[in-house]
Write a protein that holds these residues in place. Structure first.
Motif, PDB file in Angstrom:
ATOM      1  N   TYR B  87       0.784  -1.346   0.029  1.00  0.00           N
ATOM      2  CA  TYR B  87      -0.171   0.060  -0.068  1.00  0.00           C
ATOM      3  C   TYR B  87       0.771   1.213   0.048  1.00  0.00           C
ATOM      4  CZ  TYR B  87      -3.356  -3.368   0.748  1.00  0.00           C
ATOM      5  OH  TYR B  87      -4.398  -4.534   0.799  1.00  0.00           O
ATOM      6  N   VAL B  88       2.039   1.416  -0.023  1.00  0.00           N
ATOM      7  CA  VAL B  88       2.938   2.410   0.006  1.00  0.00           C
ATOM      8  C   VAL B  88       3.822   2.672  -1.127  1.00  0.00           C
ATOM      9  CG1 VAL B  88       2.927   2.557   2.568  1.00  0.00           C
ATOM     10  CG2 VAL B  88       4.725   1.331   1.535  1.00  0.00           C
ATOM     11  N   ILE B  91       3.417   5.846  -2.776  1.00  0.00           N
ATOM     12  CA  ILE B  91       3.637   7.081  -1.960  1.00  0.00           C
ATOM     13  C   ILE B  91       4.965   7.479  -1.892  1.00  0.00           C
ATOM     14  CG2 ILE B  91       1.458   7.153  -0.904  1.00  0.00           C
ATOM     15  CD1 ILE B  91       2.850   6.063   1.593  1.00  0.00           C
ATOM     16  N   LEU B  93       9.054   8.140  -0.967  1.00  0.00           N
ATOM     17  CA  LEU B  93      10.392   7.303  -0.647  1.00  0.00           C
ATOM     18  C   LEU B  93      10.143   7.437   1.055  1.00  0.00           C
ATOM     19  CD1 LEU B  93      12.823   5.902  -1.285  1.00  0.00           C
ATOM     20  CD2 LEU B  93      13.905   8.292  -1.071  1.00  0.00           C
ATOM     21  N   PRO B  94      10.174   8.715   1.720  1.00  0.00           N
ATOM     22  CA  PRO B  94      10.139   8.715   3.092  1.00  0.00           C
ATOM     23  C   PRO B  94       9.302   8.111   3.792  1.00  0.00           C
ATOM     24  CG  PRO B  94      10.141  10.831   2.248  1.00  0.00           C
ATOM     25  CD  PRO B  94      10.074   9.995   1.077  1.00  0.00           C
ATOM     26  N   TYR B  95       8.113   7.514   3.429  1.00  0.00           N
ATOM     27  CA  TYR B  95       6.973   6.926   3.846  1.00  0.00           C
ATOM     28  C   TYR B  95       7.465   5.321   3.851  1.00  0.00           C
ATOM     29  CZ  TYR B  95       3.852  10.832   4.463  1.00  0.00           C
ATOM     30  OH  TYR B  95       3.451  12.116   4.834  1.00  0.00           O
ATOM     31  N   LEU B  97      10.517   4.062   3.587  1.00  0.00           N
ATOM     32  CA  LEU B  97      11.555   3.918   4.649  1.00  0.00           C
ATOM     33  C   LEU B  97      11.017   3.853   6.125  1.00  0.00           C
ATOM     34  CD1 LEU B  97      14.258   6.342   3.186  1.00  0.00           C
ATOM     35  CD2 LEU B  97      14.412   3.993   3.342  1.00  0.00           C
ATOM     36  N   LEU B  98      10.053   4.915   6.229  1.00  0.00           N
ATOM     37  CA  LEU B  98       9.369   4.846   7.748  1.00  0.00           C
ATOM     38  C   LEU B  98       8.831   3.381   8.088  1.00  0.00           C
ATOM     39  CD1 LEU B  98       9.366   6.815  10.032  1.00  0.00           C
ATOM     40  CD2 LEU B  98       6.923   7.413   9.378  1.00  0.00           C
ATOM     41  N   LEU B  99       7.990   3.161   7.034  1.00  0.00           N
ATOM     42  CA  LEU B  99       7.342   1.833   7.283  1.00  0.00           C
ATOM     43  C   LEU B  99       8.245   0.616   7.687  1.00  0.00           C
ATOM     44  CD1 LEU B  99       4.496   0.430   7.131  1.00  0.00           C
ATOM     45  CD2 LEU B  99       4.930  -0.333   4.819  1.00  0.00           C
TER      46      LEU B  99
ATOM     47  N   LEU D  56      14.904  15.141   0.361  1.00  0.00           N
ATOM     48  CA  LEU D  56      15.137  14.137   1.687  1.00  0.00           C
ATOM     49  C   LEU D  56      16.524  14.095   2.122  1.00  0.00           C
ATOM     50  CD1 LEU D  56      13.806  12.196   3.448  1.00  0.00           C
ATOM     51  CD2 LEU D  56      14.339  10.479   2.025  1.00  0.00           C
ATOM     52  N   ILE D 251      13.167  13.620  10.318  1.00  0.00           N
ATOM     53  CA  ILE D 251      12.185  12.900   9.047  1.00  0.00           C
ATOM     54  C   ILE D 251      11.152  12.364   9.910  1.00  0.00           C
ATOM     55  CG2 ILE D 251      12.066  11.518   7.137  1.00  0.00           C
ATOM     56  CD1 ILE D 251      15.278  11.632   7.250  1.00  0.00           C
ATOM     57  N   LEU D 252      11.316  11.706  10.849  1.00  0.00           N
ATOM     58  CA  LEU D 252      10.217  10.716  11.411  1.00  0.00           C
ATOM     59  C   LEU D 252       9.570  11.621  12.158  1.00  0.00           C
ATOM     60  CD1 LEU D 252      10.260   7.683  12.400  1.00  0.00           C
ATOM     61  CD2 LEU D 252      11.227   8.426  14.474  1.00  0.00           C
ATOM     62  N   LEU D 255       7.005  13.616   9.453  1.00  0.00           N
ATOM     63  CA  LEU D 255       6.312  12.445   8.969  1.00  0.00           C
ATOM     64  C   LEU D 255       4.993  12.177   9.792  1.00  0.00           C
ATOM     65  CD1 LEU D 255       8.551   9.960   7.047  1.00  0.00           C
ATOM     66  CD2 LEU D 255       7.051  11.677   5.907  1.00  0.00           C
ATOM     67  N   LEU D 295       3.805   2.142  12.726  1.00  0.00           N
ATOM     68  CA  LEU D 295       2.932   1.310  11.686  1.00  0.00           C
ATOM     69  C   LEU D 295       1.556   1.500  11.293  1.00  0.00           C
ATOM     70  CD1 LEU D 295       4.201  -1.082  10.030  1.00  0.00           C
ATOM     71  CD2 LEU D 295       2.991  -2.675  11.532  1.00  0.00           C
ATOM     72  N   ILE D 298       1.539   5.135   9.651  1.00  0.00           N
ATOM     73  CA  ILE D 298       1.766   5.136   8.192  1.00  0.00           C
ATOM     74  C   ILE D 298       0.640   4.731   7.689  1.00  0.00           C
ATOM     75  CG2 ILE D 298       3.355   4.684   6.303  1.00  0.00           C
ATOM     76  CD1 ILE D 298       5.348   4.161   8.804  1.00  0.00           C
ATOM     77  N   MET D 299       0.036   3.528   8.093  1.00  0.00           N
ATOM     78  CA  MET D 299      -0.901   2.902   7.096  1.00  0.00           C
ATOM     79  C   MET D 299      -2.263   3.678   7.349  1.00  0.00           C
ATOM     80  SD  MET D 299       0.907   0.497   6.085  1.00  0.00           S
ATOM     81  CE  MET D 299      -0.629  -0.490   5.231  1.00  0.00           C
ATOM     82  N   ARG D 302      -1.797   8.922   6.781  1.00  0.00           N
ATOM     83  CA  ARG D 302      -0.701   9.317   5.910  1.00  0.00           C
ATOM     84  C   ARG D 302      -0.358  10.867   5.851  1.00  0.00           C
ATOM     85  NH1 ARG D 302      -1.433   5.518   1.564  1.00  0.00           N
ATOM     86  NH2 ARG D 302      -1.013   3.973   3.302  1.00  0.00           N
TER      87      ARG D 302
END
Lengths: 251, 289, 233, 320, 430
Positions: B87-88, B91, B93-95, B97-99, D56, D251-252, D255, D295, D298-299, D302
């Motif tokens: 699902y990513v 979207i 790149l940072p997301y 990586l974060l996931l 980034l 970054i974290l 986001l 998790l 992010i899911m 967004r």
């Protein structure tokens, strides 16, 4: 009239994979509304890309108002006065219409370097943008993000952004593609009007022949990277070769 | 001197091949799916733990553990791709990586909970624990095995990509997803399978790592993933050939650095990385994206 | 009716590219979609293929609704596709490009590697050349060949004559004839009226995202007004 | 852009709350609040690069460290005046950002990320290896907080945490205000344009490379400021500050909070520190739960927490 | 600075010993006595904030810390607590990062209300905590971090009195090793050590001391392994190229296991006969190496469970094994003793106030599983003896143990500070 605003000499390597490299010479006269036409893959977009700096020039020279520009980066060409609009909508999608137009306006006067001023305080730029908004007819949607505009409005904005840098030479790549008839008329009227004012020389790339012939003072036909015809609309209409190109080669 | 240089080169080769084993899966996944999988190091770690567990509780031999262990990890890889990563893709790149970073945290801790916090140090392999004489100095048989296995894996991957049916579909889909689907490739399913395969490669690296490193710990994936990242970037993200060459370069360079420039060995790696990226942003064998 | 497209609307982002396009292709027909650049020809083919799913409307393949289906599904139902930029897989050799299409479709029939090479003997010499090393013309042959390898009932060809030298275009007409003889239905989008006249039975003229005119190719060819309006300077 | 009334109220309330924390809270709360504000300064500056310009960077830890060590060296060798020290921190970080940025801004996306990572780690390994100067992995230790002196006329002590809190608060408010000014300035608009469409920005007459470099330096300077503040707070500077693991924090945070909003990094900083703190109180496996929360965010969220919040407000208020 | 000669110092120590001795008189070591039961009641539970690394590759160390401290708390509470008050303990993950260490300490003191802090693994963390300890104003009993700077610079020179250290410092790992090394028939020494301050410092001190003790020695090679090294092949090559007689290595934990396994494979121990591992006697290393541990390596640690071979220690090991099914690691002993140090100090001073605790702890003697410890007044370093010995197999254990132990008295290598100036460095001939 009659001054050469752009002189292209021995420009090579500017069209697709199909044909071999040829050298191209082309002059654009200041104040003459010129159209470039030709079937797919003729090299029209590539030519604009080379002139405006999207593609690097391999060999040959491009003189703009007598100055060699073929090695300059895009933004410097823009500052000299060459700009373009794109075939596909190419704007700042998440910014509002106003902001879309403010960016080039502010950039032109070097005011985008101001990092601590309030954007509300940029009166001169705001006035200019206001005029521009009126001109392209987007004043009513100025605070709408560009990506929620209708396609036609986005095309208008595209042209507006190109006009905002007050170019002396402006390439419009299919400015009316995807517009409804009302919008189309609006854009064409603008172009005609601005061209008459004489500050900007327009070069149009179009497929809509009605537009080409009703608007242009000069038509250049490109085919496989070569100039197949060059003349007034009437001359081009009666050019047998040109007709062949459009209907297909002698089969 | 010759003895020393030969030894350093051998040490560099085995280090390099080791990083390659991990970087191969990372690179494959990036090349096809376009995802930088930070959790790849976790699969490496899980591979080590599962191999060890199979070894210990099923009384199996090392080779069987090496086959079964990574397969268990594949199941985890499947879950990660099918229910999360899928699902990513679209979207930023940072997301992504974060996931994948979130998975690193989760897996590291799960391993700690399941296997305990301390390091586990399985006994040496009877058959491969010995050494052979190279120019008057002992070199472990297991390292020679790794030096052999590395290129074999590279060869097998190359063969798989170049010669097999599946490889053809992968090559087609990685260069043009849309056209691939237009001739009938079920791209989402293909991506899952590639991800699971990449997971398997990482887990295999982990399984092979245990006799080499001597221990496993719940954070063991984190060092290797950085090395694998560097290698993948230097070689060109998505290029298996690049990862292989990059691993050799980094392995040998680190070995020489450690031996001859001990103060700045860490610095050397990153200056090499920056130098290559400045010279060729897409890496040694990468294709500009 | 093998293919029946009714009233589809397709958007690219906010751009309303197809505005209620309808067309139909009988089994065994060769049909042309004519129009200048940027009028929606490519989008029509992509919509049928499922690559740019329409927002509304219906597309039926042999009475089976395929509108909104993923592309691989449409492909497996027997639709071959050659995009205008050909999109030959650059990392695959000629043979692999052909093979991949054949094996992915579970369909069997007349077309196989030998038959395609019979059609385009040049591809036999290039069997081991990678896609990225082929010339434009070679890619075009391979693009058509690849579309055929799935033994499709219908192939969609986007700009088959574009960029080809006159002699090759003549050859192409011959080739399309042979393909047609094997019972393959063809829908092609092109700008070259002369080519279409020789290659196709019927034609649709599309302009600004709508079908403006349809008829037998001979009729279109003879209608100077239509040509002037939609196709030529 | 005019602040809406609820936004205005939120700002005033937050400020009051922050002052209240400084006056009435316990020491740990004050300490946490300082950590949050320092992280927020780091993230706010960083988000000019990531959220505003769309670049980034994985190397901003290097500038944070430059600020920390800059303040440390300045304090140990030249003057222990905290404000001069902070100035030194910002200058050193900005100069380093200029040098590193010069090499990096010509690339974008993943190549930019990887280049900045490499440069950041070079700084890290230099800090680690040059032991004679930097103290190796022990870092610079024992940097004290002298009073803020204004030409000897006025001295404000900051030795106690509660006193220092108000300096941090002042710097934080100034930074937030400055970042907001930059976001809303012509430069900020140009940066958004570059993020949205670099090619078009070039055709609007902007030298994209130079603007990218400029924002790289600005964000680096804020990182340096945060580094300097932390060094004064914890009285040490350490190599890990330059490590990519630390570079990943802003970054974290961005986001978590939401990339394209001003409040995103702020909210993210609060969540990052407060959530960790809370999770840590009920389990030693805090990383597991932290990972699970990430998790979920992010899911499910967004656009970041602020983005989701704004959407809710928007719906409640009937559209945009 | 107050000058003090040796005799003075010994006198004070003696006095301290007397007082403590009186306190412990007639009772089993560590067993709470009725003597202080009459002491004025201390309010509330006594709270101990303990931080150790509980995540990442070194998480095993944190677990061992916990086992020790937890056991002590359970024992104490079972027997009625400290001076009738229950002990509460909370553990936090220090993550090995200095900023997290600071945050934890602040949390413990300012939010949770800890009376006493213990733990801390890395030197960087200890040094980061040092400057804030006077503000937090709680006793910090360091149970693992070894940097000599902590006690020498921060306690002795800068007067941060809140810091105490339960375990040996770098002096043991370097100087004591040099005392052993001087009697070995080895003149050329090399090292493979961690590429951080701990490794650098130990090697430097080892060289300096050994040079003085045995002027003919040389140090032909050194190789530094960054944290997280999994491949020591190049380091081993560096050593073998130099062809030394002796190898000294302060590698520890998992990396030491990796190093030993790889060095064995490479035949390093066939070539280099004398190997000294100052932290080689750690349980994770011995258990991890198992039967693969080569024989005849010199190992030591902060504590080894077979020393001292007396009833107190053996009983404790038995209790520990019963509770956790593990042999105690040195950090377990340190964690355990850190809690008992608190108990002793609180019971003796009758207060849990930091000031009182510091006063009591200074110069206090404490019987612990590792033997009798003395907290030196000047630098708050616990002085106790730890043996060195060579690895050997023993059928009673599934791993190699320390045989043939040799004890270098702590004060002989541990004299600097407070004794600065000439003669303060080892060898400290009396």
């Amino acid at each position: 009239m009659g001054d050469l605003i752009l002189q292209i000499r021995k420009l090579t390597n500017f069209f697709g994979m199909v044909c071999t490299a040829k050298e191209l010479d082309l002059d654009i006269e200041a104040g003459v509304l010129t159209s470039i036409i030709g079937p797919n893959g003729a090299g029209k977009s590539t030519l604009i890309n080379l002139i405006t700096g999207n593609l690097p020039v391999q060999s040959g020279s491009i003189l703009f108002k007598g100055r060699e520009i073929s090695r300059l980066p895009i933004h410097q060409r823009v500052r000299l006065g060459i700009c373009r609009s794109f075939q596909i909508v190419n704007i700042f999608p998440e910014l509002t219409v106003l902001e879309n137009l403010l960016i080039p306006t502010l950039a032109l006067s070097g005011r985008t370097r101001r990092f601590f001023a309030k954007i509300e305080g940029e009166d001169r730029a705001r006035d200019q943008v206001k005029n521009l908004l009126e001109k392209v007819g987007l004043a009513g949607v100025k605070d709408t993000p560009a990506n929620v505009l209708s396609h036609g409005d986005q095309r208008l904005l595209e042209v507006g952004v190109a006009l905002a840098v007050e170019p002396s030479l402006l390439f419009l790549d299919e400015p009316t593609a995807g517009m409804n008839p009302v919008e189309r008329v609006k854009v064409l009227e603008n172009i005609r009007q601005l061209s008459r004012e004489g500050q900007t020389t327009f070069v149009l790339v179009e497929h809509d022949m009605d537009i080409v012939f009703s608007l242009s003072e000069r038509v250049v036909v490109l085919h496989r990277g070569d100039i197949l015809g060059d003349g007034t609309p009437e001359e081009i209409k009666n050019n047998v070769q040109v007709r062949e190109v459009y209907l297909g080669d002698s089969v | 001197m010759l003895q020393s240089v030969v030894q350093v080169i051998l040490a560099g080769l085995s280090t390099g091949m080791f990083i390659w084993l991990v970087a191969s899966g990372l690179t494959l996944i990036f090349g096809v799916l376009g995802v930088l999988n930070f959790a790849h190091g976790s699969f490496y770690m899980l591979g080590a733990y599962f191999c060890f567990t199979v070894l210990k509780y099923m009384g199996a031999n090392f080779w069987l553990g090496l086959i079964l262990g990574p397969l268990c990890v594949c199941v985890i890889g499947f879950i990660v791709e099918r229910f999360f990563l899928r699902y990513v893709y679209h979207i930023a790149l940072p997301y992504q990586l974060l996931l994948t970073f979130a998975f690193v945290l989760i897996f590291d801790n799960l391993v700690k909970i399941v296997w305990g916090a301390g390091s586990i140090s399985p006994p040496a392999l009877a058959a491969l624990g010995g050494s052979v004489d190279v120019l008057g100095r002992k070199f472990p048989i297991y390292n020679i095995l790794i030096i052999v296995v590395g290129p074999l894996v590279a060869l097998a991957l190359w063969g798989m990509i170049e010669k097999t049916w599946w490889g053809r579909i992968i090559r087609a889909s990685s260069s043009d997803r849309e056209m691939a689907s237009a001739i009938g490739v079920r791209v989402p399913a293909l991506f899952t399978s590639v991800f699971v395969f990449g997971t398997w490669l990482g887990a295999l690296g982990g399984g092979l790592a245990v006799p080499y490193v001597g221990i496993m710990t719940s954070g063991m994936g984190e060092t290797i993933i950085i090395e694998a990242f560097i290698v993948a970037v230097i070689g060109g993200l998505g290029s298996l050939k690049g990862a292989f060459v990059g691993a050799l370069v980094i392995g040998v360079l680190t070995a020489f650095g450690t031996r001859f420039f001990p103060t700045f060995d860490m610095f050397l790696t990153f200056i090499l990385m920056a130098g290559i990226l400045l010279w060729r942003p897409q890496g040694l064998f990468g294709v500009a994206r | 009716m093998l293919l029946e497209v009714s009233n589809i609307d397709t958007y690219y982002g906010t751009s309303h590219v197809l505005q209620g396009v309808s067309l139909a292709v009988e089994e065994g027909e060769v049909v042309a979609l004519l129009g200048r650049n940027g009028v929606g020809k490519t989008t029509t083919l992509r919509s049928i293929m499922g690559l740019t799913p329409p927002q509304s409307g219906s597309i039926k393949l042999a009475d089976r609704e395929i509108c909104g289906q993923p592309a691989y599904h449409v492909a497996r139902l027997g639709v071959g596709y050659m995009p205008d930029d050909l999109r030959i897989f650059p990392d695959l050799t000629t043979d692999e490009n052909l093979e991949i299409a054949r094996r992915l479709s579970k369909r069997t029939g007349y077309w196989n590697r030998e038959r395609v090479i019979e059609l385009f003997p040049k591809l036999g010499d290039l069997a081991r050349a990678r896609g990225l090393n082929l010339s434009g013309g070679e890619k075009k042959m391979l693009g058509i060949g690849r579309a055929l390898m799935a033994n499709p009932r219908l192939i969609l060809l986007d700009e088959p004559s574009e960029g080809l030298a006159p002699l090759i275009v003549a050859n192409l007409i011959e080739v399309l004839g042979k393909i047609h003889q094997q019972g393959v239905t063809i829908l092609l989008a092109d700008q070259n009226l002369k080519f279409c006249r020789k290659a196709c039975h019927r034609g649709y003229i599309i302009e600004k995202g709508t079908i403006q005119h349809q008829g037998r190719m001979e009729d279109i060819w003879n209608d100077e007004a239509i040509i002037r309006k939609y196709l030529v300077v | 852009m005019k602040l809406k009334s609820w936004q205005m109220a939120l700002v005033v309330l937050s400020l009051l709350a922050l002052v209240g924390v400084g006056l009435f809270s316990g020491r740990f709360m004050i300490y946490l609040a300082m950590r949050v504000m320092i992280l927020a300064i780091f993230a706010l500056g960083y988000n000019l690069l990531l959220g505003q310009t769309g670049l980034l960077s994985f190397g901003h830890g290097a500038f944070y460290a430059a600020g920390a060590y800059g303040l440390g060296f300045f304090g140990l060798h030249l003057s222990s005046h905290p404000l001069l020290g902070l100035l030194a921190a910002v200058v050193l970080a900005a100069v380093l950002a200029l040098i590193i940025g010069f090499f990096c801004v010509r690339h974008t996306e993943i190549y930019f990320a990887m280049l900045t990572l490499a440069f950041g780690m070079m700084v890290f390994s230099l800090l680690w290896s040059a032991r004679e100067v930097t103290g190796g992995d022990d870092g610079l230790v024992g940097i004290m907080r002298d009073p803020v002196s204004f030409f000897g006329l006025l001295e404000i002590p900051i030795g106690k945490d509660r006193q220092y809190y108000f300096l941090v608060l002042a710097v934080f408010v100034l930074s937030a205000w400055a970042v907001q000014r930059i976001r809303l300035s012509p430069l900020g608009l140009a940066l958004s344009g570059i993020r949205e469409n670099a090619n078009r920005a070039e055709f609007a007459g902007l030298s994209v490379k130079n603007y990218r470099l400029a924002v790289f330096v600005i964000s680096g300077a804020f990182a340096g400021l945060a580094g300097g503040l932390e060094t004064l707070l914890e009285s040490n500077a350490r190599p890990f500050m330059a490590h990519w693991g630390h570079s990943a924090e802003p970054i974290l945070v961005s986001l978590l909070g939401g990339l394209q909003t001003f409040a995103g990094p702020l909210a993210g900083s609060v969540i990052f520190i407060a959530m960790r703190e809370m999770v840590q109180r009920f389990t030693e496996n805090w990383m597991l739960w932290f990972g699970i929360v990430l998790l979920v965010i992010i899911m499910g969220f967004r656009g970041g927490v602020v983005g989701v919040f704004q959407r809710l407000i928007g719906q409640a208020g009937g559209g945009r | 600075m107050e000058k003090m000669d040796r005799r003075d110092f010994l006198k004070r120590v003696g006095a301290g010993a007397l007082v403590t001795g009186a306190g412990a008189l007639g009772s089993g070591v560590m067993v709470p006595t009725g003597l202080w039961a009459q002491a004025p009641k201390i309010k509330g539970p006594i709270k101990v904030g303990y931080q150790a690394v509980l995540s990442g590759t070194l998480a095993g160390y944190g677990e061992f810390h916990k086992m020790g401290a937890q056991l002590a708390v359970e024992e104490i509470n079972q027997k009625g607590g400290i001076a009738g008050v229950k002990v509460e303990i909370e553990f936090r993950d220090s993550t090995m990062k200095p900023d997290d260490a600071i945050k934890n300490a602040r949390y413990f003191v300012d939010s949770w209300g800890a009376d006493y802090l213990a733990g801390v693994d890395s030197s960087g963390q200890a040094l980061a905590l040092a400057p804030i300890m006077d503000k937090l104003d709680r006793v910090l009993m360091v149970t693992h971090a070894a940097t000599e700077k902590l006690t020498e610079e921060w306690v002795f020179k800068k007067g941060i009195k809140q810091i105490f250290r339960m375990v040996n410092s770098t002096y043991h790992d370097s100087n004591a090793a040099a005392f052993i090394a001087k009697d070995l028939p080895a003149l050329k020494w090399a090292t493979v050590s961690p590429k951080y301050e701990y490794g650098f410092t130990c090697w430097k001190l080892f060289q300096e001391t050994l040079k003085k003790l045995k002027p003919g020695v040389s140090f032909p090679a050194e190789s530094w392994a960054p944290a997280g090294t999994t491949d020591f092949r190049s380091h081993i090559n560096t050593i073998m190229d130099a062809n030394p007689d002796g190898l000294y290595s302060t590698e520890w934990a998992g990396e030491l296991i990796t190093f030993l396994k790889q060095a064995k494979q490479a035949g390093l121990f066939d070539k280099v006969k004398h190997v000294m591992l100052p932290v080689g006697a750690a349980m994770d290393v011995l258990e991890g190496m198992g039967a693969e541990m080569p024989d005849n390596l010199w190992i030591s640690g902060r504590y080894f469970f077979l020393y001292p071979n007396n009833k107190d220690n053996n009983d404790w090991v038995a209790r520990f094994r019963k509770r956790w099914n593990h042999y105690p690691a040195y950090v377990s002993e340190a964690g355990y003793s850190a809690i008992y140090a608190l108990k002793a100090a609180v019971e003796k001073s009758g207060s849990k106030e930091t000031k009182a605790l510091i006063q009591t702890l200074e110069g206090m003697e404490l019987d612990t599983p590792a033997g009798r410890r003395l907290f030196r007044k000047e630098d708050h370093q616990a002085m106790y003896d730890v043996p060195w010995g060579k690895t050997k197999g023993d059928p009673k254990y599934p791993f190699k143990i320390m045989g043939e132990s040799k004890v270098i008295p702590a004060k002989s290598y541990f004299s600097r500070p407070p004794f600065e100036g000439p003669g303060a460095d080892p060898p400290f001939s009396s």
